[in-house]
Design a protein around this motif. Structure first.
Motif, mmCIF file in Angstrom:
data_model
loop_
_atom_site.group_PDB
_atom_site.id
_atom_site.type_symbol
_atom_site.label_atom_id
_atom_site.label_comp_id
_atom_site.label_asym_id
_atom_site.label_seq_id
_atom_site.Cartn_x
_atom_site.Cartn_y
_atom_site.Cartn_z
ATOM 1 N N LEU A 187 -9.067 14.811 31.362
ATOM 2 C CA LEU A 187 -9.278 14.252 30.032
ATOM 3 C C LEU A 187 -8.354 14.936 29.040
ATOM 4 O O LEU A 187 -7.792 15.989 29.312
ATOM 5 C CB LEU A 187 -10.745 14.374 29.594
ATOM 6 C CG LEU A 187 -11.461 15.714 29.725
ATOM 7 C CD1 LEU A 187 -11.156 16.608 28.542
ATOM 8 C CD2 LEU A 187 -12.957 15.502 29.834
ATOM 9 N N LEU A 188 -8.205 14.304 27.876
ATOM 10 C CA LEU A 188 -7.356 14.812 26.802
ATOM 11 C C LEU A 188 -8.224 15.022 25.573
ATOM 12 O O LEU A 188 -9.017 14.147 25.209
ATOM 13 C CB LEU A 188 -6.242 13.809 26.501
ATOM 14 C CG LEU A 188 -5.366 14.084 25.278
ATOM 15 C CD1 LEU A 188 -4.577 15.371 25.450
ATOM 16 C CD2 LEU A 188 -4.427 12.905 25.034
ATOM 17 N N VAL A 189 -8.064 16.174 24.913
ATOM 18 C CA VAL A 189 -8.872 16.512 23.746
ATOM 19 C C VAL A 189 -7.958 16.669 22.534
ATOM 20 O O VAL A 189 -6.967 17.395 22.578
ATOM 21 C CB VAL A 189 -9.663 17.815 23.967
ATOM 22 C CG1 VAL A 189 -10.645 18.047 22.817
ATOM 23 C CG2 VAL A 189 -10.418 17.780 25.302
ATOM 24 N N LEU A 190 -8.304 15.973 21.436
ATOM 25 C CA LEU A 190 -7.530 16.019 20.209
ATOM 26 C C LEU A 190 -8.449 16.284 19.023
ATOM 27 O O LEU A 190 -9.669 16.107 19.112
ATOM 28 C CB LEU A 190 -6.793 14.689 19.972
ATOM 29 C CG LEU A 190 -5.825 14.216 21.065
ATOM 30 C CD1 LEU A 190 -5.328 12.814 20.724
ATOM 31 C CD2 LEU A 190 -4.664 15.179 21.208
ATOM 32 N N GLY A 191 -7.860 16.671 17.890
ATOM 33 C CA GLY A 191 -8.636 16.903 16.678
ATOM 34 C C GLY A 191 -8.600 15.704 15.750
ATOM 35 O O GLY A 191 -7.681 14.890 15.793
ATOM 36 N N SER A 192 -9.636 15.572 14.904
ATOM 37 C CA SER A 192 -9.647 14.547 13.859
ATOM 38 C C SER A 192 -10.005 15.223 12.545
ATOM 39 O O SER A 192 -10.636 16.278 12.532
ATOM 40 C CB SER A 192 -10.645 13.423 14.183
ATOM 41 O OG SER A 192 -11.959 13.927 14.257
ATOM 42 N N ARG A 193 -9.630 14.611 11.450
ATOM 43 C CA ARG A 193 -9.724 15.271 10.159
ATOM 44 C C ARG A 193 -10.782 14.621 9.262
ATOM 45 O O ARG A 193 -10.919 13.404 9.220
ATOM 46 C CB ARG A 193 -8.362 15.204 9.461
ATOM 47 C CG ARG A 193 -8.271 15.980 8.159
ATOM 48 C CD ARG A 193 -6.830 16.168 7.736
ATOM 49 N NE ARG A 193 -6.179 14.941 7.299
ATOM 50 C CZ ARG A 193 -5.248 14.302 7.994
ATOM 51 N NH1 ARG A 193 -4.867 14.755 9.172
ATOM 52 N NH2 ARG A 193 -4.679 13.208 7.523
ATOM 53 N N ALA A 194 -11.523 15.444 8.510
ATOM 54 C CA ALA A 194 -12.552 14.933 7.607
ATOM 55 C C ALA A 194 -11.931 14.191 6.436
ATOM 56 O O ALA A 194 -10.901 14.580 5.906
ATOM 57 C CB ALA A 194 -13.417 16.088 7.088
ATOM 58 N N LEU A 195 -12.591 13.096 6.041
ATOM 59 C CA LEU A 195 -12.194 12.371 4.842
ATOM 60 C C LEU A 195 -13.069 12.855 3.697
ATOM 61 O O LEU A 195 -14.232 12.494 3.602
ATOM 62 C CB LEU A 195 -12.381 10.862 5.040
ATOM 63 C CG LEU A 195 -11.404 10.174 5.995
ATOM 64 C CD1 LEU A 195 -11.839 8.728 6.201
ATOM 65 C CD2 LEU A 195 -10.006 10.214 5.446
ATOM 66 N N SER A 196 -12.544 13.686 2.832
ATOM 67 C CA SER A 196 -13.326 14.297 1.770
ATOM 68 C C SER A 196 -13.965 13.239 0.875
ATOM 69 O O SER A 196 -13.305 12.363 0.339
ATOM 70 C CB SER A 196 -12.430 15.205 0.921
ATOM 71 O OG SER A 196 -13.158 15.760 -0.143
ATOM 72 N N GLY A 197 -15.302 13.346 0.734
ATOM 73 C CA GLY A 197 -16.025 12.497 -0.192
ATOM 74 C C GLY A 197 -16.348 11.112 0.324
ATOM 75 O O GLY A 197 -17.049 10.358 -0.333
ATOM 76 N N LEU A 198 -15.839 10.747 1.484
ATOM 77 C CA LEU A 198 -16.069 9.403 1.993
ATOM 78 C C LEU A 198 -17.054 9.360 3.150
ATOM 79 O O LEU A 198 -17.364 8.297 3.652
ATOM 80 C CB LEU A 198 -14.738 8.764 2.434
ATOM 81 C CG LEU A 198 -13.708 8.550 1.321
ATOM 82 C CD1 LEU A 198 -12.453 7.912 1.894
ATOM 83 C CD2 LEU A 198 -14.281 7.670 0.223
ATOM 84 N N GLY A 199 -17.521 10.515 3.582
ATOM 85 C CA GLY A 199 -18.504 10.550 4.653
ATOM 86 C C GLY A 199 -17.975 10.119 5.989
ATOM 87 O O GLY A 199 -18.735 9.747 6.882
ATOM 88 N N GLY A 200 -16.672 10.135 6.170
ATOM 89 C CA GLY A 200 -16.092 9.728 7.448
ATOM 90 C C GLY A 200 -15.007 10.679 7.866
ATOM 91 O O GLY A 200 -14.798 11.728 7.269
#
Length: 301
Positions: free
Chosen positions: A103-116
């Motif tokens: 498997l491959l593991v990557l990061g994702s980034r928070a969307l400030s103030g949008l709850g996503g």
């Protein structure tokens, strides 16, 4: 060829969280971990700038994977960790590096103030064009530790794992997605919450006020279909506690509801060979952008 867990790193807090998650997963699977750092050479005119010279660029491109690997070796003893420094278009290089991986593991980034959360163009492209399972991890407490909180609100490695959540379509289930979710729950010795969402056809909606028993009967039928789907899997994995969740509503909303207390969310992606577009489906797309828990996207035919 020895199988491995691959994690893409770039020095960000999100990629560090992904690397930590990948190291824990490698230990659970008894596999080595490969850290892949991809960098694109600075255009020639920019290399003349004092702070962006070739030596500075090389220093940082080498420092990120080296220091990440050193830290992981200290925190995850027993896991064999190697690092690779590659050059090219990140989405293409990462997809190629993961061809023979578990498997491959990557990061994702928070969307400030949008709850996503933001799954950038690199992450979406890799998910859409990689046949191995891809896990997206965001920086933060839930991604950092998958265990149940103690009474003081602190996660403990001695505590049980939070449940694994699986979103499933009973009309078009895929064995590879189901198997991945059951295996992840079994490795963690935790429950598997299987979520099936269904909606009423318009003509049933208009009939409900006069005949509410219609909704009850339809709900019973949908729950029975989910139970039938999972019956052979319960037999195959007798030690995995299975919680069946069959509710009205959109699939993405119901999966995200269950994801709030999950250690991992598993969704599927149908493989499409057309090179254009992301091809990940609306439910998977929504879960990737809004789940607080790590999300595993399993490609299937």
């Amino acid at each position: 060829m020895v199988r491995t867990v691959v994690a893409g790193i770039d020095g960000s807090s999100e990629s560090r969280a992904a690397a930590e998650w990948a190291a824990r997963e490698a230990k659970l699977r008894g596999l080595p971990l490969t850290l892949v750092h991809v960098w694109q050479p600075v255009p020639e005119p920019m290399t003349q700038a004092p702070l962006l010279g070739a030596e500075t660029q090389q220093h940082w491109s080498e420092r990120i994977p080296r220091e990440t690997a050193e830290g992981l070796r200290l925190r995850h003893r027993g896991v064999e960790i190697t690092q690779r420094q590659l050059t090219g278009r990140p989405s293409d290089v990462l997809a190629d590096a993961a061809k023979d991986a578990e498997l491959l593991v990557l990061g994702s980034r928070a969307l400030s103030g949008l709850g996503g959360f933001l799954v950038g163009s690199v992450g979406l492209s890799v998910v859409a064009h990689t046949d191995v399972p891809v896990i997206l991890v965001r920086a933060g407490e839930q991604a950092a530790d998958e265990h149940v909180m103690d009474p003081a609100g602190i996660p403990s490695a001695a505590a049980p794992y939070r449940p694994v959540v699986l979103g499933v379509d009973v009309e078009r289930p895929d064995d590879s997605v189901l198997a991945f979710a059951f295996e992840e729950a079994a490795r963690r010795d935790t429950a598997l919450h299987v979520v099936h969402a269904w909606t009423l056809a318009p003509y049933y909606v208009y009939s409900l006020p006069a005949a509410p028993e219609i909704g009850v009967e339809l709900g019973r039928q949908e729950a029975a279909a989910l139970a039938d789907l999972l019956r052979p899997w319960r037999t195959k994995y007798p030690n995995v506690e299975v919680v069946e969740i069959s509710r009205t509503g959109t699939a993405a909303d119901r999966v995200l509801d269950a994801a709030r207390e999950a250690s991992l969310v598993v969704v599927g992606r149908r493989i499409r060979r057309n090179p254009f577009g992301t091809h990940i489906g609306p439910v998977t797309h929504a879960v990737l952008h809004h789940s607080t828990a790590p999300v595993a996207v399993v490609a299937h035919d």
